[in-house]
Scaffold this active site. Structure first.
Site, PDB file in Angstrom:
ATOM      1  N   GLN A 187       1.081  -9.436   2.945  1.00 27.53           N
ATOM      2  CA  GLN A 187       1.530  -8.473   3.962  1.00 27.53           C
ATOM      3  C   GLN A 187       2.981  -8.758   4.381  1.00 27.53           C
ATOM      4  O   GLN A 187       3.737  -9.281   3.581  1.00 27.53           O
ATOM      5  CB  GLN A 187       0.587  -8.453   5.180  1.00 27.53           C
ATOM      6  CG  GLN A 187      -0.758  -7.792   4.903  1.00 27.53           C
ATOM      7  CD  GLN A 187      -1.771  -8.735   4.306  1.00 27.53           C
ATOM      8  OE1 GLN A 187      -1.948  -9.845   4.762  1.00 27.53           O
ATOM      9  NE2 GLN A 187      -2.469  -8.288   3.284  1.00 27.53           N
ATOM     10  N   ASP A 239       4.308  -4.877   1.077  1.00 38.54           N
ATOM     11  CA  ASP A 239       4.729  -4.091  -0.091  1.00 38.54           C
ATOM     12  C   ASP A 239       6.220  -4.223  -0.383  1.00 38.54           C
ATOM     13  O   ASP A 239       6.852  -3.289  -0.871  1.00 38.54           O
ATOM     14  CB  ASP A 239       4.396  -2.588   0.089  1.00 38.54           C
ATOM     15  CG  ASP A 239       2.954  -2.370   0.467  1.00 38.54           C
ATOM     16  OD1 ASP A 239       2.095  -3.076  -0.082  1.00 38.54           O
ATOM     17  OD2 ASP A 239       2.686  -1.506   1.316  1.00 38.54           O
ATOM     18  N   GLY A 285      -2.019  -6.450  -2.343  1.00 33.61           N
ATOM     19  CA  GLY A 285      -2.074  -6.070  -3.753  1.00 33.61           C
ATOM     20  C   GLY A 285      -0.726  -6.385  -4.353  1.00 33.61           C
ATOM     21  O   GLY A 285       0.266  -5.776  -3.979  1.00 33.61           O
ATOM     22  N   HIS A 286      -0.669  -7.378  -5.196  1.00 35.48           N
ATOM     23  CA  HIS A 286       0.605  -7.757  -5.798  1.00 35.48           C
ATOM     24  C   HIS A 286       0.662  -7.239  -7.227  1.00 35.48           C
ATOM     25  O   HIS A 286      -0.117  -7.657  -8.069  1.00 35.48           O
ATOM     26  CB  HIS A 286       0.772  -9.287  -5.779  1.00 35.48           C
ATOM     27  CG  HIS A 286       0.899  -9.828  -4.388  1.00 35.48           C
ATOM     28  ND1 HIS A 286       0.923 -11.161  -4.104  1.00 35.48           N
ATOM     29  CD2 HIS A 286       1.015  -9.192  -3.212  1.00 35.48           C
ATOM     30  CE1 HIS A 286       1.052 -11.318  -2.801  1.00 35.48           C
ATOM     31  NE2 HIS A 286       1.105 -10.146  -2.246  1.00 35.48           N
ATOM     32  N   LYS A 311       6.800  -8.761  -3.197  1.00 30.15           N
ATOM     33  CA  LYS A 311       6.678 -10.228  -3.202  1.00 30.15           C
ATOM     34  C   LYS A 311       6.139 -10.740  -4.527  1.00 30.15           C
ATOM     35  O   LYS A 311       6.558 -11.785  -5.023  1.00 30.15           O
ATOM     36  CB  LYS A 311       5.723 -10.699  -2.091  1.00 30.15           C
ATOM     37  CG  LYS A 311       6.249 -10.478  -0.693  1.00 30.15           C
ATOM     38  CD  LYS A 311       5.260 -10.938   0.353  1.00 30.15           C
ATOM     39  CE  LYS A 311       4.052 -10.055   0.482  1.00 30.15           C
ATOM     40  NZ  LYS A 311       4.289  -8.702   0.954  1.00 30.15           N
TER      41      LYS A 311
HETATM   42  P1  IMP Z   1      -6.137  -4.374   7.291  1.00 28.86           P
HETATM   43  O1  IMP Z   1      -5.295  -5.556   6.944  1.00 28.86           O
HETATM   44  O2  IMP Z   1      -6.928  -3.829   6.142  1.00 28.86           O
HETATM   45  O3  IMP Z   1      -6.967  -4.616   8.508  1.00 28.86           O
HETATM   46  O4  IMP Z   1      -5.126  -3.181   7.675  1.00 28.86           O
HETATM   47  C1  IMP Z   1      -4.315  -3.237   8.863  1.00 28.86           C
HETATM   48  C2  IMP Z   1      -2.940  -2.625   8.609  1.00 28.86           C
HETATM   49  O5  IMP Z   1      -2.227  -3.456   7.716  1.00 28.86           O
HETATM   50  C3  IMP Z   1      -2.964  -1.237   7.965  1.00 28.86           C
HETATM   51  O6  IMP Z   1      -1.858  -0.496   8.430  1.00 28.86           O
HETATM   52  C4  IMP Z   1      -2.791  -1.532   6.488  1.00 28.86           C
HETATM   53  O7  IMP Z   1      -2.260  -0.444   5.780  1.00 28.86           O
HETATM   54  C5  IMP Z   1      -1.811  -2.692   6.580  1.00 28.86           C
HETATM   55  N1  IMP Z   1      -1.859  -3.580   5.411  1.00 28.86           N
HETATM   56  C6  IMP Z   1      -2.773  -4.527   5.145  1.00 28.86           C
HETATM   57  N2  IMP Z   1      -2.470  -5.166   4.011  1.00 28.86           N
HETATM   58  C7  IMP Z   1      -1.330  -4.639   3.572  1.00 28.86           C
HETATM   59  C8  IMP Z   1      -0.484  -4.922   2.452  1.00 28.86           C
HETATM   60  O8  IMP Z   1      -0.721  -5.822   1.644  1.00 28.86           O
HETATM   61  N3  IMP Z   1       0.612  -4.144   2.336  1.00 28.86           N
HETATM   62  C9  IMP Z   1       0.933  -3.182   3.240  1.00 28.86           C
HETATM   63  N4  IMP Z   1       0.192  -2.897   4.296  1.00 28.86           N
HETATM   64  C10 IMP Z   1      -0.928  -3.621   4.462  1.00 28.86           C
END
Ligand code: IMP
Length: 432
Positions: free
Chosen positions: A225, A13, A40-41, A16
Site C-alpha cells: 500500500q 500502486d 498486488g505487485h 513498488k
Molecule cells: P482494504 O485494505 O482492503 O481494507 O481497503 C482499504 C482501502 O485501501 C481501499 O481504498 C483500498 O482500495 C485501498 N487499498 C488497499 N490495498 C491497496 C493497494 O495495494 N493499492 C492501492 N489501494 C489499496
C-alpha cells in the site's frame, strides 16, 4: 551490511513491485511487513506478467529467501494459489525460499464475509475496500481473538477459536447485516487441510532475519500500500488497516530500528487512488483519462479503474517526514510523455492560507485547493533512455523540481514496465 526499506509514498500502486524486483537481485532476504492480499505487485519477467499479492516480489530471483512477516495478514487460500501459480510458471517454491511467520494472523472466511457485508451496508459511504477481509482480520488481532499461523498446528485450539469467533460473527452476519451464516466445521476442515501443506513454511521469521543481519546479509523490507493509506497517518477513515510507513517494518518483522538503514519512497510521477476518499489533485477531465489509459491504471487486485491526478508534493513531503525517506524512486515517468503542460502541486490553500502538510480533518482536506506550479511537458519518448542525460531537458526539470521541493535525492527512475527500462542513479544499498 546495509538494509533497505521500500515504501509507497502515495495511496499505493506506485510501482513498488518493479523496484523491489530490481533490488531483490542484490538482497539476500526480502521481507513483507504489513498488509495482505489487498496488495498486488505486478512484475514483468521475460515479457510475461505476474501478479503477487502475498509472496514478496523477490521470489522470482533464485537463491533468495522471501519472508512473510508477522505484521502481514495471510489468507491461506491465496497463499496456496500463489504458490501453485508460480510453480506452474517454473518458479520453485519451497521452505528454502519462502517462510511465513508463525505469528502472522490468518484471514478467515468470516473476515471476508464481514468485509463485504459492512461495505454493502455502508452504501455510498463505503471505504471501497478490496473485500479481502483485511480490516476484519486486523480487528480480530487487536481484539485478541485472532487466529495466528502457529494456531494451525493445534487442531483443538483452532476448532475452539473458529467456533468461538463464529458465534459472534454469525450473529452480526445474520442479525445485523442480513447475510448468510458460516459453518464452523466446514471452515475447520478446510483450514486443517491447508495447514498440512503450509506447515513446513511456518517459522520464527524474526529469528531468521536477526540471524541474517548478524551474518551481514542484505535485507530488503517490502512495504505494501502507501503512506496515505496508513491507518494512523492516512486519510482516515479511507485507509487500510495496517501501517505501511517504514517504522512499521520493525513491529511487522520483529527487528529493532537499528536494522533499517535506508528508506526508499516510491513516487509515481502522477497520483492515483483506488477506492473512496479525498484527492486534492484529482483530474476529472480528458487529461485524467489520458493518464488513466496510458498508464493502464486499473487496480492489480480488484481490476477497478484508478482515479488519476497531478503529482501532489504535499503528500510526498508528508511521506518524507513520516518514513524518514533517504531517497526517492520515481516510477511511470513515461506515462506523462506527450502532455503539453504538467502541473505539480506544491502546497494547498485553505481559507486563504497556504498550508504545507495534509490536514487531519477530512472536511478541511476536502476544502483544500492545490497550489500548482506549471512546467513544460516533453514530446520525445523516454522509454528507451538508459541514462539521465538521454532525457529531454523538460523531464530533467520535472525531476529537479521534485528533488528541490522534497529535499530528497532520486535514486531510481522507471521509464517503462520492463526490468531494463530503469535508470539507476544511486544504489540504495550503498552505504554512502
Ligand atoms: P482494504 O485494505 O482492503 O481494507 O481497503 C482499504 C482501502 O485501501 C481501499 O481504498 C483500498 O482500495 C485501498 N487499498 C488497499 N490495498 C491497496 C493497494 O495495494 N493499492 C492501492 N489501494 C489499496
Amino acid at each position: 551490511m546495509s538494509n533497505v526499506v521500500i515504501v509507497g509514498t502515495q495511496w499505493g500502486d506506485e510501482g513498488k513491485g518493479k523496484v523491489v524486483d530490481r533490488l531483490a537481485a542484490r538482497a539476500d532476504l526480502i521481507v513483507r511487513f504489513q498488509g495482505g492480499n489487498n496488495a498486488g505487485h505486478t512484475l514483468v519477467v521475460n515479457g510475461e506478467q505476474t501478479i503477487c499479492h502475498l509472496i514478496p516480489s523477490g521470489i522470482l530471483h533464485k537463491g533468495k529467501k522471501c519472508l512473510i512477516g508477522n505484521g502481514v495478514v495471510v489468507d491461506p487460500e491465496v497463499l496456496l494459489e500463489e504458490i501453485e501459480n508460480l510453480t506452474d510458471k517454473g518458479v520453485t517454491i519451497a521452505p528454502a525460499n519462502l517462510s511465513l511467520s508463525e505469528k502472522a494472523h490468518i484471514i478467515m472466511p468470516y473476515h471476508k464475509a464481514m468485509d463485504h457485508a459492512r461495505e454493502k451496508a455502508k452504501g455510498k459511504e463505503k471505504i471501497g475496500t478490496t473485500g479481502r477481509g483485511i480490516g476484519p482480520c486486523y480487528e480480530d488481532k487487536a481484539g485478541r481473538v485472532g487466529i495466528r499461523a502457529v494456531d494451525l498446528f493445534d487442531p483443538d485450539l483452532l476448532k475452539e477459536k473458529i467456533e468461538g469467533n463464529l458465534k459472534e460473527k454469525n450473529f452480526y452476519l445474520t442479525q445485523f447485516f442480513n447475510a448468510k451464516a458460516l459453518d464452523a466445521n466446514q471452515i475447520f476442515d478446510r483450514y486443517c487441510e491447508m495447514a498440512k501443506i503450509l506447515r513446513p513454511f511456518i517459522r520464527n521469521t524474526s529469528l531468521m532475519v536477526d540471524l541474517a543481519a548478524k551474518e551481514g546479509k542484505k535485507i530488503l523490507f517490502e512495504g505494501a500500500q502507501g503512506t496515505h493509506l496508513d491507518i494512523d497517518h492516512g486519510t482516515y477513515p479511507f485507509v487500510t488497516s495496517s501501517n505501511p510507513v517504514a517504522g512499521s517494518a520493525c513491529a511487522g518483522v520483529g527487528v529493532g530500528p537499528d536494522k533499517l538503514h535506508h528508506v526508499v519512497g516510491i513516487v509515481k510521477a502522477y497520483t492515483t487512488r483506488v477506492g473512496s476518499g479525498p484527492f486534492a489533485t484529482e483530474l476529472l477531465d480528458d487529461t485524467g483519462d489520458y493518464i488513466q489509459e496510458k498508464g493502464s491504471e486499473f487496480g492489480a487486485t480488484t481490476g477497478r479503474r484508478r482515479r488519476c491526478g497531478w503529482l501532489d508534493l504535499v503528500m510526498i513531503r508528508d511521506s518524507v517526514r513520516l518514513n524518514g525517506l533517504t531517497s526517492l524512486s520515481i516510477t511511470k515517468l513515461d506515462v506523462l510523455t506527450g502532455l503539453d503542460t504538467l502541473k505539480i502541486c506544491v502546497a494547498y490553500e485553505l481559507e486563504g492560507k497556504r498550508i504545507e502538510a495534509t490536514p487531519a480533518s477530512l472536511k478541511e482536506l476536502a476544502q483544500c485547493r492545490p497550489v500548482f506550479e506549471e512546467l513544460p511537458g516533453w514530446k520525445d519518448e523516454i522509454a528507451s533512455a538508459k541514462t539521465l542525460n538521454q532525457l529531454p531537458a523538460e523531464t530533467t526539470n520535472y525531476l529537479n523540481v521534485i528533488e528541490e521541493k522534497t529535499g530528497v535525492p532520486i535514486s531510481i527512475l522507471s521509464v517503462g514496465p520492463m526490468r531494463d527500462q530503469t535508470i539507476e542513479i544511486k544504489d540504495p544499498f550503498s552505504r554512502s
